[in-house]
Design an enzyme around this catalytic site. Structure first.
Site, mmCIF file in Angstrom:
data_model
loop_
_atom_site.group_PDB
_atom_site.id
_atom_site.type_symbol
_atom_site.label_atom_id
_atom_site.label_comp_id
_atom_site.label_asym_id
_atom_site.label_seq_id
_atom_site.Cartn_x
_atom_site.Cartn_y
_atom_site.Cartn_z
ATOM 1 C CG ASN A 37 -0.875 -4.483 0.469
ATOM 2 O OD1 ASN A 37 -0.115 -4.481 1.414
ATOM 3 N ND2 ASN A 37 -0.784 -3.587 -0.492
ATOM 4 C CG ASP A 38 -1.537 -3.850 -3.896
ATOM 5 O OD1 ASP A 38 -2.435 -3.974 -3.065
ATOM 6 O OD2 ASP A 38 -1.092 -2.746 -4.258
ATOM 7 C CG PHE A 97 4.108 1.715 -1.955
ATOM 8 C CD1 PHE A 97 4.623 1.283 -0.736
ATOM 9 C CD2 PHE A 97 3.138 2.725 -1.929
ATOM 10 C CE1 PHE A 97 4.183 1.825 0.472
ATOM 11 C CE2 PHE A 97 2.695 3.263 -0.732
ATOM 12 C CZ PHE A 97 3.212 2.814 0.468
ATOM 13 N NE ARG A 166 -0.843 4.544 -4.311
ATOM 14 C CZ ARG A 166 -1.331 5.723 -3.953
ATOM 15 N NH1 ARG A 166 -0.553 6.788 -3.887
ATOM 16 N NH2 ARG A 166 -2.616 5.850 -3.657
ATOM 17 C CD1 TRP A 304 -6.916 -1.113 -0.115
ATOM 18 C CD2 TRP A 304 -5.718 -1.384 1.755
ATOM 19 N NE1 TRP A 304 -5.595 -1.291 -0.477
ATOM 20 C CE2 TRP A 304 -4.846 -1.444 0.643
ATOM 21 C CE3 TRP A 304 -5.202 -1.539 3.032
ATOM 22 C CZ2 TRP A 304 -3.476 -1.650 0.798
ATOM 23 C CZ3 TRP A 304 -3.831 -1.738 3.177
ATOM 24 C CH2 TRP A 304 -2.987 -1.794 2.073
HETATM 25 C C1 FRU Z 1 -2.974 -0.618 -3.330
HETATM 26 C C2 FRU Z 1 -1.802 0.122 -2.736
HETATM 27 C C3 FRU Z 1 -0.881 0.571 -3.838
HETATM 28 C C4 FRU Z 1 0.431 0.684 -3.144
HETATM 29 C C5 FRU Z 1 0.366 -0.433 -2.153
HETATM 30 C C6 FRU Z 1 1.044 -0.145 -0.845
HETATM 31 O O1 FRU Z 1 -3.546 -1.583 -2.539
HETATM 32 O O2 FRU Z 1 -2.250 1.192 -1.968
HETATM 33 O O3 FRU Z 1 -1.295 1.741 -4.485
HETATM 34 O O4 FRU Z 1 1.492 0.544 -4.037
HETATM 35 O O5 FRU Z 1 -0.993 -0.710 -1.919
HETATM 36 O O6 FRU Z 1 1.137 -1.292 -0.076
#
Ligand code: FRU
Length: 493
Positions: A37-38, A97, A166, A304
């Site tokens: 992901n991110d 994260f 976060r 998501w």
């Molecule tokens: C955003 C998120 C962040 C977090 C990460 C966890 O997509 O929810 O806030 O750091 O993904 O994988």
């Protein structure tokens, strides 16, 4: 020292990669194997651009977060590096994260990320504690420091939540380090907190840079902040956003706040708010400044809500957008693919002033790795077109369509028939404008994605498509008469 967890992840990826290489997008970053992901830590380091990402190599679903790692010189060709971080300490045992990165004056590469630790309470509920932690390294191996966490719940403003705390983003300005991080504040919506440091290791809380006040979603994740073209720009990814007409859209979405940063009060006075990308798959963008002064953005090209929607046999899940150059003009954010993409253009095919009425195709205009610009004007005063459509990634049954209606001033993208194995959200409409009677749409296709840039980057729209690669026809259609120019290049990496 490399922990067992990190070693295991590195070995697993190295062993699996040869089996998946041939299935991956040609010029969009993925994890190779497994889930991403991110984007994280997107920043220059020693003359190259490094990109990390949220990574779970062992499945195509989200799991305890590692940091995957790639680097590039030109944003198009990427070199894969070993996994950088694994959740292997007490304070990050449930995940490393999202976060940022910066080069220190002594040449070390500093990563700052959110360490997650979940604890089961007596009533059975799981409570999460999120803190900001650092690791330093050489662009290859990273060591988590004994001083972690460097920002904990004792440095939250009154009412701040340690459960939703976060995604730090770090930068250097006026000889100091600055960091912003997302937090759920007093009113249970999103605050972006600002911290400062002399050395990037020991941090002090400064202020709330910007607050959501329950207006644009709730918790704001993954903040990114920079100055561009005389304005200050904050990018955030709100959770639980509500749509406002065709602007924004519900769920996990993305917005950009443009305004002026008051350097005394350390507060962003916002003047304009817009969606960054209108597409179905765009989240958590990060930016960096290139050595020649361009501001370049990359984001997770996924959503998501639909991230489980791949075939059961898929071996990777999640990819990044093409990196995009940003500009701000008249309070509006513009974005276009990095100019380096043009170095990979081969075989130009162009048509000018073609009248399109009904459905047609043009010789040589097809493909799944392309950079194509379509410009449309009215073709006949007596038969004004009511809609104009381009269908891409098309075979007998599958296609994805882009349709523009001058009367509503909207583009509608529909991937319902693109071949998804699940009934997921597949269409969306967004407002665009005609400039002197014409609209220009640049379409970038790579295997498994389509990105649109309208009118030289006024609007962008990103979607993933899992259409089989044999579906490569492109057709054009109009109700009425449209006058069309098409310029198409194949992209070869
Ligand atoms: C955003 C998120 C962040 C977090 C990460 C966890 O997509 O929810 O806030 O750091 O993904 O994988």
């Amino acid at each position: 020292m490399t922990s067992e967890k990190l070693k295991k992840a590195r070995e697993f990826v190295a062993k699996s990669l040869p089996y998946v290489e041939g299935e991956l997008p040609a010029f969009h970053v993925t994890g190779g194997i497994g889930w991403i992901n991110d984007p994280n830590g997107f920043a220059p380091y020693k003359g190259e651009y490094h990109l990390f990402f949220q990574y779970y190599p062992y499945d195509i679903k989200w799991g305890p977060m590692h940091w995957g790692h790639v680097k590039t010189k030109d944003f198009i060709k990427w070199e894969r590096l070993p996994v950088a971080l694994a959740p292997d300490r007490e304070y990050d045992r449930d995940g490393c994260f999202s976060g940022g990165a910066i080069e220190l004056p002594d040449g070390r590469h500093l990563l700052i990320y959110t360490g997650v630790k979940n604890t089961r309470r007596k009533d059975g509920r799981v409570e999460s504690s999120q803190t900001q932690c650092i690791a330093v390294g050489d662009g290859f191996d990273y060591e988590k420091l004994g001083c972690n966490p460097v920002i904990g719940s004792d440095q939250l403003p009154e009412g701040g939540s340690q459960i939703d705390f976060r995604d730090p983003y770090i930068w250097k300005e006026d000889g100091k380090y600055w960091l912003i991080v997302g937090n759920r504040g007093k009113d249970t919506s999103g605050d972006i907190l600002l911290y400062e440091s002399e050395d990037a290791f020991s941090w002090k809380y400064v202020s709330i840079l910007a607050s959501c006040h329950n207006q644009f979603g709730k918790m704001w994740e993954c903040p990114n902040f920079f100055s561009l073209d005389g304005q200050d720009v904050l990018l955030v990814s709100p959770m639980e956003m509500q749509a406002v007409g065709l602007e924004f859209h519900p769920g996990n979405a993305n917005i950009c706040l443009i305004g002026n940063y008051d350097r005394e009060k350390h507060h962003l006075m916002r003047e304009y708010v817009q969606a960054i990308d209108y597409g179905l798959d765009f989240y958590a963008p990060q930016t960096l400044e290139t050595s020649d002064g361009r501001r370049v953005m990359i984001a997770w090209m996924q959503n998501w809500e639909t991230s489980g929607s791949v075939s059961r046999t898929a071996r990777f899940m999640g990819q990044m957008t093409i990196p995009r150059e940003l500009r701000v003009k008249d309070g509006h954010l513009y974005q276009n693919p990095v100019r380096e993409l043009e170095n990979y253009r081969k075989t130009r095919i162009g048509y000018r002033n073609i009248l399109v009425s009904g459905e047609t195709s043009f010789a040589g205009i097809s493909g799944r790795y392309i950079d194509m610009t379509v410009t449309v004007r009215q073709g006949n005063e007596n038969a004004l077109y009511k809609w104009f459509r381009v269908d891409v990634a098309k075979d007998g049954e599958r296609y994805t369509s882009i349709r523009f209606k001058p009367e509503t001033g909207c583009i509608r993208v529909d991937r319902t028939h693109s071949g998804f194995p699940h009934d997921i959200v597949s269409h969306r409409e967004f407002p665009v404008r005609m400039i002197e009677g014409s609209i220009k749409i640049r379409i970038i296709l790579d295997r498994y994605s389509m990105e649109l840039f309208v009118n030289d980057g006024e609007q962008a729209f990103s979607v993933v498509l899992y259409t089989p690669l044999t579906a490569e026809s492109i057709s054009f259609a109009a109700d009425g008469v449209a006058l069309v120019d098409v310029e198409k290049y194949d992209i070869e990496i």
